[in-house]
Enzyme design. Sequence first.
Site, mmCIF file in Angstrom:
data_model
loop_
_atom_site.group_PDB
_atom_site.id
_atom_site.type_symbol
_atom_site.label_atom_id
_atom_site.label_comp_id
_atom_site.label_asym_id
_atom_site.label_seq_id
_atom_site.Cartn_x
_atom_site.Cartn_y
_atom_site.Cartn_z
ATOM 1 N N LYS A 22 -17.408 32.378 -5.709
ATOM 2 C CA LYS A 22 -15.784 32.307 -6.447
ATOM 3 C C LYS A 22 -15.589 31.137 -6.402
ATOM 4 C CE LYS A 22 -12.183 32.971 -3.304
ATOM 5 N NZ LYS A 22 -11.301 32.203 -3.170
ATOM 6 N N ARG A 95 -3.798 29.907 -5.964
ATOM 7 C CA ARG A 95 -3.404 28.267 -5.857
ATOM 8 C C ARG A 95 -4.357 27.444 -6.575
ATOM 9 N NH1 ARG A 95 -2.175 24.809 -2.773
ATOM 10 N NH2 ARG A 95 -3.929 23.273 -2.277
ATOM 11 N N ARG A 124 -0.117 24.241 1.962
ATOM 12 C CA ARG A 124 -1.077 24.226 0.764
ATOM 13 C C ARG A 124 -0.530 23.030 0.018
ATOM 14 N NH1 ARG A 124 -4.738 28.139 0.761
ATOM 15 N NH2 ARG A 124 -6.086 27.003 -0.396
ATOM 16 N N PRO A 125 -0.282 21.942 0.465
ATOM 17 C CA PRO A 125 0.447 20.681 -0.482
ATOM 18 C C PRO A 125 -0.626 20.458 -1.525
ATOM 19 C CG PRO A 125 0.074 19.892 1.817
ATOM 20 C CD PRO A 125 -0.524 21.280 1.570
ATOM 21 N N VAL A 126 0.087 19.552 -2.736
ATOM 22 C CA VAL A 126 -1.019 19.299 -3.630
ATOM 23 C C VAL A 126 -0.769 17.644 -3.850
ATOM 24 C CG1 VAL A 126 -1.006 21.221 -5.070
ATOM 25 C CG2 VAL A 126 0.888 19.739 -5.367
ATOM 26 N N ASP A 127 -0.327 17.060 -2.724
ATOM 27 C CA ASP A 127 0.103 15.549 -2.939
ATOM 28 C C ASP A 127 -1.357 14.711 -3.148
ATOM 29 O OD1 ASP A 127 -0.706 16.425 -0.223
ATOM 30 O OD2 ASP A 127 -0.570 14.585 0.653
ATOM 31 N N LEU A 128 -2.421 15.042 -2.610
ATOM 32 C CA LEU A 128 -3.651 14.391 -2.780
ATOM 33 C C LEU A 128 -4.237 14.546 -4.223
ATOM 34 C CD1 LEU A 128 -5.659 15.693 0.448
ATOM 35 C CD2 LEU A 128 -4.607 13.489 0.084
ATOM 36 N N ASP A 308 -13.728 29.242 6.284
ATOM 37 C CA ASP A 308 -13.669 30.475 5.487
ATOM 38 C C ASP A 308 -14.371 31.320 6.310
ATOM 39 O OD1 ASP A 308 -13.594 29.171 2.045
ATOM 40 O OD2 ASP A 308 -12.064 29.147 3.693
ATOM 41 N N ILE A 330 -8.833 22.786 9.658
ATOM 42 C CA ILE A 330 -8.521 22.598 8.224
ATOM 43 C C ILE A 330 -7.189 22.954 7.734
ATOM 44 C CG2 ILE A 330 -9.370 23.133 6.007
ATOM 45 C CD1 ILE A 330 -11.313 21.289 7.622
ATOM 46 N N ARG A 400 -9.804 39.722 -4.035
ATOM 47 C CA ARG A 400 -9.934 38.321 -4.615
ATOM 48 C C ARG A 400 -11.115 37.744 -4.348
ATOM 49 N NH1 ARG A 400 -4.834 34.830 -2.975
ATOM 50 N NH2 ARG A 400 -5.953 33.459 -4.212
HETATM 51 C C1 EPZ Z 1 -10.695 25.143 -1.039
HETATM 52 O O1 EPZ Z 1 -9.261 25.179 -0.908
HETATM 53 C C2 EPZ Z 1 -11.212 26.595 -1.249
HETATM 54 N N1 EPZ Z 1 -10.610 27.322 -2.091
HETATM 55 C C3 EPZ Z 1 -10.591 27.380 0.143
HETATM 56 O O2 EPZ Z 1 -11.125 28.788 0.057
HETATM 57 C C4 EPZ Z 1 -11.302 26.765 1.445
HETATM 58 O O3 EPZ Z 1 -10.663 27.238 2.625
HETATM 59 C C5 EPZ Z 1 -10.805 25.300 1.274
HETATM 60 O O4 EPZ Z 1 -11.127 24.537 0.172
HETATM 61 C C6 EPZ Z 1 -11.234 24.566 2.495
HETATM 62 O O5 EPZ Z 1 -12.711 24.550 2.421
HETATM 63 C C7 EPZ Z 1 -11.129 27.132 -3.394
HETATM 64 O O6 EPZ Z 1 -12.035 26.519 -3.531
HETATM 65 C C8 EPZ Z 1 -10.488 28.033 -4.513
HETATM 66 P P1 EPZ Z 1 -8.478 21.729 0.432
HETATM 67 P P2 EPZ Z 1 -8.411 23.915 -1.466
HETATM 68 O O7 EPZ Z 1 -7.916 20.759 -0.331
HETATM 69 O O8 EPZ Z 1 -8.971 23.317 -2.333
HETATM 70 C C9 EPZ Z 1 -4.761 20.099 2.740
HETATM 71 C C10 EPZ Z 1 -11.039 31.068 0.374
HETATM 72 O O9 EPZ Z 1 -10.872 31.810 1.248
HETATM 73 N N2 EPZ Z 1 -4.353 19.258 1.614
HETATM 74 O O10 EPZ Z 1 -9.790 21.256 1.076
HETATM 75 O O11 EPZ Z 1 -6.972 24.330 -1.362
HETATM 76 C C11 EPZ Z 1 -4.661 21.322 2.751
HETATM 77 O O12 EPZ Z 1 -3.425 21.792 3.044
HETATM 78 C C12 EPZ Z 1 -10.123 29.758 0.144
HETATM 79 O O13 EPZ Z 1 -11.747 31.292 -0.566
HETATM 80 C C13 EPZ Z 1 -3.291 18.340 1.596
HETATM 81 O O14 EPZ Z 1 -2.919 18.170 2.556
HETATM 82 O O15 EPZ Z 1 -8.479 23.300 0.199
HETATM 83 C C14 EPZ Z 1 -5.722 21.895 3.854
HETATM 84 O O16 EPZ Z 1 -5.080 21.706 5.128
HETATM 85 C C15 EPZ Z 1 -9.194 29.705 1.270
HETATM 86 N N3 EPZ Z 1 -2.962 17.875 0.449
HETATM 87 C C16 EPZ Z 1 -6.842 20.804 3.786
HETATM 88 O O17 EPZ Z 1 -6.169 19.661 2.992
HETATM 89 C C17 EPZ Z 1 -3.547 18.308 -0.893
HETATM 90 O O18 EPZ Z 1 -3.170 17.806 -1.950
HETATM 91 C C18 EPZ Z 1 -8.030 21.183 3.099
HETATM 92 O O19 EPZ Z 1 -7.631 21.700 1.700
HETATM 93 C C19 EPZ Z 1 -4.569 19.123 -0.905
HETATM 94 C C20 EPZ Z 1 -4.970 19.857 0.410
#
Ligand code: EPZ
Length: 420
Positions: A22, A95, A124-128, A308, A330, A400
């Site tokens: 996925k 998201r 789940r912010p998107v600042d990065l 996960d 995480i 999902r």
């Molecule tokens: C991906 O989510 C996966 N989803 C998630 O799987 C997975 O748990 C996660 O990576 C970690 O491995 C998909 O690939 C679609 P991150 P993502 O950005 O990209 C913080 C599932 O069950 N963060 O690596 O959203 C965030 O809040 C899903 O299949 C910021 O602070 O994860 C988290 O604490 C759940 N700012 C950490 O970083 C940002 O701009 C890791 O998030 C982005 C993220």
Amino acid sequence: MQKIVINGGNFLQGKINVSGSKNASLPIMAASILTDETLELENVPDLVDVHTMSQVLSSLGVSVASQNESKNNLSLTYSDSDSAIAEYDLVRKMRASILVLGPLLARKRHASVSLPGGCAIGARPVDLHINALTKLGASFELESGYIKCNAPKGLIGNKINFDKVSVGATENIVMAASLARGESEITNIALEPEVMDLITCLNKMGAKIELGDNRNILIEGVDQLKGTVHSIIPDRIEAITYIIAGALIGKNLEITNINIEHVSNVLEILNELSINFAMKESSITVEQSSISDGITIDTMEYPGFPTDVQAQMMVLLSLGKSVSKISENIFENRFMHVPELNRMGANIEINGKTAVINPCQEFISAQVMATDLRASVSLILAGLVAKGTTTLNRIYHLDRGYEKIEEKLLACGADIKRLT
Ligand code: EPZ
């Protein structure tokens, strides 16, 4: 409202075939925006999240068609359209819709994507994502819940360092930088196999992405990308979920179509727990095993222990004979499954980001509620071992991320059915 009903206690034997990933499918589908040619994908899982991404892409001008009737093969062709808006009512469902941001900026030099908002597992912010795309020359403003971004001069390559490892932000920036003018050097990227599968696909489309050592990559922007045919990697999270099911109540249960390297970090832990499993080139056969020693696990970015599978591992460790601990590093709120597992007889205490998993004799069947994707599958696992009837509500979370889960388990002897 659909529910799943399990009469637990049946051994699982036979074969379970792992579907396509996925979390590799979603960014690679978004990459279709980067070219006017057709991106043909194979081994795509037939999941709600994939359908949602198809809807988001269709709203942006991508035609998404199933190839030769199989829902696991998709043809995606972007034709430049006026729309560059990923609407709230689609983004709120998933998201990962944010992954259209980089491609839209690269192709249309502007985009408007609804803020994804939080979800059950955290803010789940998107600042990065925003900080990194700003470094490529995009400007952002927030307007009524939408991220509106512009890059009127096009994206320009740059040096970018991620303060924190992010799978989605890495994927967004890699897609955007592939079509930026000039070179980008990106450090502290995510190394998840799903990110690597996206990079493989982009390079097949003509991108020039070179992996360095310790989380560095070099991207030389190109003028355009072409179509290609790409087969999605197997889903390592689904694979590990079924391996754990086998460790709970398997009798010669073989899980096939696994990329062993992608699950090696978890296999090391299962070895430490003396789980009985045998490996072949792309399959693992696992037996019900008893766990005597406790273990301490920290969820980490790949190649560390995956967040996960934290919920699924809790079910297995609950039936061990010693105390174990799992720290969730995480996400800030990924223990929603604990109260539900405790209602099924588990004895898990939460201290901040650490869950202390005390031994419980057995799981007891109950009516339970799914809260997020991986939490819901941990309740399925507990239901498979609990004697009696377990009913899982709100199973839309499950659909999902797990293709045909009850069919796959039914074929191995589980007494499981979906009720509408
Ligand atoms: C991906 O989510 C996966 N989803 C998630 O799987 C997975 O748990 C996660 O990576 C970690 O491995 C998909 O690939 C679609 P991150 P993502 O950005 O990209 C913080 C599932 O069950 N963060 O690596 O959203 C965030 O809040 C899903 O299949 C910021 O602070 O994860 C988290 O604490 C759940 N700012 C950490 O970083 C940002 O701009 C890791 O998030 C982005 C993220």
